[in-house]
Scaffold this active site. Structure first.
Site, PDB file in Angstrom:
ATOM      1  N   THR A  71       0.825  -1.212   0.000  1.00 16.57           N
ATOM      2  CA  THR A  71       0.000   0.000   0.000  1.00 16.57           C
ATOM      3  C   THR A  71       0.860   1.263   0.000  1.00 16.57           C
ATOM      4  OG1 THR A  71      -1.444   1.290   1.449  1.00 16.57           O
ATOM      5  CG2 THR A  71      -0.105  -0.354   2.506  1.00 16.57           C
ATOM      6  N   ASP A  72       0.277   2.354  -0.487  1.00 13.85           N
ATOM      7  CA  ASP A  72       0.985   3.645  -0.427  1.00 13.85           C
ATOM      8  C   ASP A  72       1.043   4.188   1.005  1.00 13.85           C
ATOM      9  OD1 ASP A  72      -1.683   4.356  -0.084  1.00 13.85           O
ATOM     10  OD2 ASP A  72      -1.689   5.938  -1.603  1.00 13.85           O
ATOM     11  N   GLU A  73       0.273   3.566   1.923  1.00 13.24           N
ATOM     12  CA  GLU A  73       0.216   4.103   3.284  1.00 13.24           C
ATOM     13  C   GLU A  73       1.552   3.952   4.020  1.00 13.24           C
ATOM     14  OE1 GLU A  73      -3.435   3.352   5.386  1.00 13.24           O
ATOM     15  OE2 GLU A  73      -4.535   3.053   3.527  1.00 13.24           O
ATOM     16  N   LYS A 123       2.421  -3.194   7.260  1.00 12.78           N
ATOM     17  CA  LYS A 123       2.689  -3.371   5.822  1.00 12.78           C
ATOM     18  C   LYS A 123       4.122  -2.915   5.506  1.00 12.78           C
ATOM     19  CE  LYS A 123       0.292  -4.603   2.915  1.00 12.78           C
ATOM     20  NZ  LYS A 123      -0.075  -5.947   2.383  1.00 12.78           N
ATOM     21  N   TYR A 172      -1.713  -0.524  10.971  1.00 13.05           N
ATOM     22  CA  TYR A 172      -1.847  -1.180   9.660  1.00 13.05           C
ATOM     23  C   TYR A 172      -0.662  -0.830   8.777  1.00 13.05           C
ATOM     24  CZ  TYR A 172      -3.246  -1.676   4.751  1.00 13.05           C
ATOM     25  OH  TYR A 172      -3.256  -1.959   3.405  1.00 13.05           O
TER      26      TYR A 172
HETATM   27  P1  NAD Z   1      -9.349  -7.511   2.183  1.00 14.72           P
HETATM   28  O1  NAD Z   1      -9.341  -7.241   3.652  1.00 14.72           O
HETATM   29  O2  NAD Z   1     -10.597  -7.273   1.399  1.00 14.72           O
HETATM   30  O3  NAD Z   1      -8.926  -9.037   1.910  1.00 14.72           O
HETATM   31  C1  NAD Z   1      -7.894  -9.675   2.615  1.00 14.72           C
HETATM   32  C2  NAD Z   1      -8.037 -11.177   2.403  1.00 14.72           C
HETATM   33  O4  NAD Z   1      -6.976 -11.828   3.112  1.00 14.72           O
HETATM   34  C3  NAD Z   1      -9.351 -11.751   2.954  1.00 14.72           C
HETATM   35  O5  NAD Z   1      -9.921 -12.626   1.997  1.00 14.72           O
HETATM   36  C4  NAD Z   1      -8.913 -12.513   4.193  1.00 14.72           C
HETATM   37  O6  NAD Z   1      -9.759 -13.627   4.498  1.00 14.72           O
HETATM   38  C5  NAD Z   1      -7.506 -12.934   3.828  1.00 14.72           C
HETATM   39  N1  NAD Z   1      -6.664 -13.173   5.025  1.00 14.72           N
HETATM   40  C6  NAD Z   1      -6.529 -12.376   6.096  1.00 14.72           C
HETATM   41  N2  NAD Z   1      -5.686 -12.923   6.975  1.00 14.72           N
HETATM   42  C7  NAD Z   1      -5.243 -14.087   6.438  1.00 14.72           C
HETATM   43  C8  NAD Z   1      -4.345 -15.098   6.864  1.00 14.72           C
HETATM   44  N3  NAD Z   1      -3.720 -15.013   8.047  1.00 14.72           N
HETATM   45  N4  NAD Z   1      -4.122 -16.155   6.038  1.00 14.72           N
HETATM   46  C9  NAD Z   1      -4.754 -16.256   4.834  1.00 14.72           C
HETATM   47  N5  NAD Z   1      -5.632 -15.338   4.401  1.00 14.72           N
HETATM   48  C10 NAD Z   1      -5.878 -14.263   5.184  1.00 14.72           C
HETATM   49  O7  NAD Z   1      -8.134  -6.676   1.607  1.00 14.72           O
HETATM   50  P2  NAD Z   1      -7.975  -5.953   0.178  1.00 14.72           P
HETATM   51  O8  NAD Z   1      -8.535  -4.592   0.295  1.00 14.72           O
HETATM   52  O9  NAD Z   1      -8.419  -6.861  -0.873  1.00 14.72           O
HETATM   53  O10 NAD Z   1      -6.385  -5.815   0.134  1.00 14.72           O
HETATM   54  C11 NAD Z   1      -5.581  -6.866  -0.396  1.00 14.72           C
HETATM   55  C12 NAD Z   1      -4.120  -6.476  -0.288  1.00 14.72           C
HETATM   56  O11 NAD Z   1      -3.899  -5.261  -0.995  1.00 14.72           O
HETATM   57  C13 NAD Z   1      -3.651  -6.225   1.144  1.00 14.72           C
HETATM   58  O12 NAD Z   1      -2.358  -6.737   1.266  1.00 14.72           O
HETATM   59  C14 NAD Z   1      -3.657  -4.711   1.276  1.00 14.72           C
HETATM   60  O13 NAD Z   1      -2.697  -4.279   2.191  1.00 14.72           O
HETATM   61  C15 NAD Z   1      -3.304  -4.290  -0.142  1.00 14.72           C
HETATM   62  N6  NAD Z   1      -3.835  -2.972  -0.560  1.00 14.72           N
HETATM   63  C16 NAD Z   1      -5.159  -2.667  -0.400  1.00 14.72           C
HETATM   64  C17 NAD Z   1      -5.629  -1.442  -0.860  1.00 14.72           C
HETATM   65  C18 NAD Z   1      -7.090  -1.072  -0.726  1.00 14.72           C
HETATM   66  O14 NAD Z   1      -7.445   0.080  -1.030  1.00 14.72           O
HETATM   67  N7  NAD Z   1      -7.979  -1.965  -0.360  1.00 14.72           N
HETATM   68  C19 NAD Z   1      -4.756  -0.523  -1.444  1.00 14.72           C
HETATM   69  C20 NAD Z   1      -3.409  -0.884  -1.593  1.00 14.72           C
HETATM   70  C21 NAD Z   1      -2.964  -2.125  -1.159  1.00 14.72           C
HETATM   71  P1  TYD Z   2     -10.733   3.928   4.378  1.00 16.38           P
HETATM   72  O1  TYD Z   2     -11.699   3.509   3.326  1.00 16.38           O
HETATM   73  O2  TYD Z   2     -10.838   3.298   5.739  1.00 16.38           O
HETATM   74  O3  TYD Z   2      -9.273   3.754   3.761  1.00 16.38           O
HETATM   75  P2  TYD Z   2      -7.820   4.250   4.351  1.00 16.38           P
HETATM   76  O4  TYD Z   2      -7.979   4.657   5.761  1.00 16.38           O
HETATM   77  O5  TYD Z   2      -7.011   3.008   4.198  1.00 16.38           O
HETATM   78  O6  TYD Z   2      -7.406   5.367   3.453  1.00 16.38           O
HETATM   79  O7  TYD Z   2     -10.879   5.492   4.584  1.00 16.38           O
HETATM   80  C1  TYD Z   2     -10.676   6.405   3.527  1.00 16.38           C
HETATM   81  C2  TYD Z   2     -10.766   7.797   4.101  1.00 16.38           C
HETATM   82  O8  TYD Z   2     -12.102   8.042   4.554  1.00 16.38           O
HETATM   83  C3  TYD Z   2      -9.881   8.037   5.310  1.00 16.38           C
HETATM   84  O9  TYD Z   2      -9.392   9.386   5.269  1.00 16.38           O
HETATM   85  C4  TYD Z   2     -10.820   7.866   6.495  1.00 16.38           C
HETATM   86  C5  TYD Z   2     -12.134   8.372   5.937  1.00 16.38           C
HETATM   87  N1  TYD Z   2     -13.355   7.760   6.488  1.00 16.38           N
HETATM   88  C6  TYD Z   2     -14.408   8.567   6.955  1.00 16.38           C
HETATM   89  O10 TYD Z   2     -14.337   9.811   6.949  1.00 16.38           O
HETATM   90  N2  TYD Z   2     -15.539   7.955   7.436  1.00 16.38           N
HETATM   91  C7  TYD Z   2     -15.657   6.597   7.484  1.00 16.38           C
HETATM   92  O11 TYD Z   2     -16.706   6.086   7.967  1.00 16.38           O
HETATM   93  C8  TYD Z   2     -14.584   5.779   6.986  1.00 16.38           C
HETATM   94  C9  TYD Z   2     -14.679   4.280   7.008  1.00 16.38           C
HETATM   95  C10 TYD Z   2     -13.460   6.412   6.488  1.00 16.38           C
END
Ligand code: NAD
Ligand code: TYD
Length: 351
Positions: free
Chosen positions: A134-136, A163, A159
């Site tokens: 992630t970019d975070e 990461k 989180y």
């Molecule tokens: P998500 O939470 O929707 O899915 C995570 C999946 O991992 C789930 O299916 C869960 O059951 C599985 N999981 C969790 N713990 C596990 C374990 N111990 N063993 C096996 N499986 C396990 O997450 P996402 O949003 O799909 O993100 C996927 C990846 O991409 C993550 O690594 C996250 O850090 C990264 N990412 C997410 C975003 C975003 O905006 N969602 C952006 C950048 C990077």
């Molecule tokens: P989120 O979807 O949790 O992603 P991330 O924290 O990983 O960026 O949140 C996106 C942005 O929205 C973040 O600045 C937090 C804000 N946010 C709210 O203002 N209200 C909400 O109920 C949630 C879930 C997030």
């Protein structure tokens, strides 16, 4: 059946993972795609209903932290590629329960690195360990500037710290053991199948139910949003064309202040639901801020564009509308996710 490659996808039942699994299964019928997922609250096999019958798909329920389980899995399938997405992924949950993030995101990643290193031995030819991040990890930006691949890490939530730690460990295995790795750091994703605890699906769901729209703090926190299928395509490209040992930033070039994004969703929903213009906006409620809330994220994805030719295809207007429409057309999915019923699906399907 003889497959050209056997690829392990971890976290394939999650939001991004399920889009990636669908893409790879359809695009590469000669690849065996093995989805390993623990099925935590965020893992939903219903996301994969459309493809689970395909002959090149296998599902395994298990925990990436469990080294013995991984050893057996590597023996069984003889993976030559790994795309690692399994993680605990929600910042708010990491604030209330950091330990599960340490376990899965750090210990789990090391277990997987060890399994790959052990199983592949000294023969890393044609092997790839691709870590999705992630970019975070880069921390928080002010009004100006962008994250590049050389921006120093400065994570601020449990989180992002977990990461960041996993990214460092993946790079350490490259430098120390020569494990062939790739890393990508992506901005916020949105689209179908996202668990409704994240901003966009939460707001769509609440608007639909006439519930308050909780905006944290002053609402001026900024995120760079990317259509999830664009992310899946970037991962596919990097996996096949990326240079071993390299990191690629992936972003949507699509910055929104939270409050503006929520207002845009209100407008879209008013139209889709046939409500009076401006009525959903009245549900907006400013609530207590998230502790340690990062002010702004923005990605410079020029390396990926210049080296591999990737650019996002879906623009915000279109993507947000498609997302709202999808959630409205899939209220059953949403009901089952919010009620917890989706967790019975594994037993129904796999016993
Ligand atoms: P998500 O939470 O929707 O899915 C995570 C999946 O991992 C789930 O299916 C869960 O059951 C599985 N999981 C969790 N713990 C596990 C374990 N111990 N063993 C096996 N499986 C396990 O997450 P996402 O949003 O799909 O993100 C996927 C990846 O991409 C993550 O690594 C996250 O850090 C990264 N990412 C997410 C975003 C975003 O905006 N969602 C952006 C950048 C990077
Ligand atoms: P989120 O979807 O949790 O992603 P991330 O924290 O990983 O960026 O949140 C996106 C942005 O929205 C973040 O600045 C937090 C804000 N946010 C709210 O203002 N209200 C909400 O109920 C949630 C879930 C997030």
């Amino acid at each position: 059946m003889n497959f050209k490659r056997t690829i392990l996808i971890t976290g394939g039942a999650g939001f991004i993972g399920s889009h990636l699994v669908q893409l790879l299964l359809k695009k590469y019928p000669d690849y065996h795609i093995v989805n390993l997922d623990k099925l935590t609250y965020a893992g939903n096999l219903e996301n994969l209903k459309e493809v689970e019958h395909l002959p090149n798909y296998s599902f395994e329920r298990g925990d990436i932290v469990d080294a013995d389980f991984l050893a057996g899995l590597f023996e069984k399938y003889q993976f030559d590629g790994i795309i690692h997405l399994a993680a605990e992924s929600h910042v708010d949950r990491s604030i209330s329960n950091p330990m599960s993030f340490i376990e899965t995101n750090i210990v789990g990643t090391v277990s997987l690195l060890n399994a790959a290193k052990h199983f592949w031995g000294d023969n890393f030819q044609e092997k790839i360990f691709y870590h999705v991040s992630t970019d975070e990890v880069y921390g928080s930006l002010g009004e100006e500037g962008f994250f590049t691949e050389t921006t120093s890490y400065d994570p601020r939530s449990p989180y992002s710290a977990s990461k960041a730690s996993s990214d460092h460990l993946v790079r350490a295995y490259y430098h120390t053991y020569g494990l062939p790795i790739l890393i990508s750091n992506c901005s916020n994703n949105y689209g179908p199948y996202q668990f409704p605890e994240k901003l966009i699906p939460l707001m769509i769901n609440n608007i639909n139910k006439d519930k308050a729209l909780p905006v944290y703090g002053d609402g001026k926190y900024t995120r760079d949003w990317l259509w999830v299928e664009d992310h899946a395509e970037a991962i596919d490209l990097i996996f096949h064309k990326g240079k071993i040992g390299q990191t690629y930033n992936i972003g949507g070039n699509n910055e929104w202040k939270n409050i503006d994004l929520v207002k845009a969703l209100c407008q879209i929903m008013d139209e889709l639901l046939g409500k009076e213009k401006g009525s959903s906006e009245q549900l907006i409620t400013f609530v207590k801020d998230r502790p340690g809330h990062d002010r702004r994220y923005a990605i410079d994805a020029s390396k990926l564009k210049n080296e591999l030719g990737w650019e996002p295809k879906i623009q915000a207007e279109e993507g947000l509308k498609m997302t709202a429409q999808w959630y409205l057309e899939n209220t059953d999915w949403l009901e089952r996710v919010t009620s917890g019923a989706y967790q019975d699906y594994y037993n129904e399907m796999y016993g």
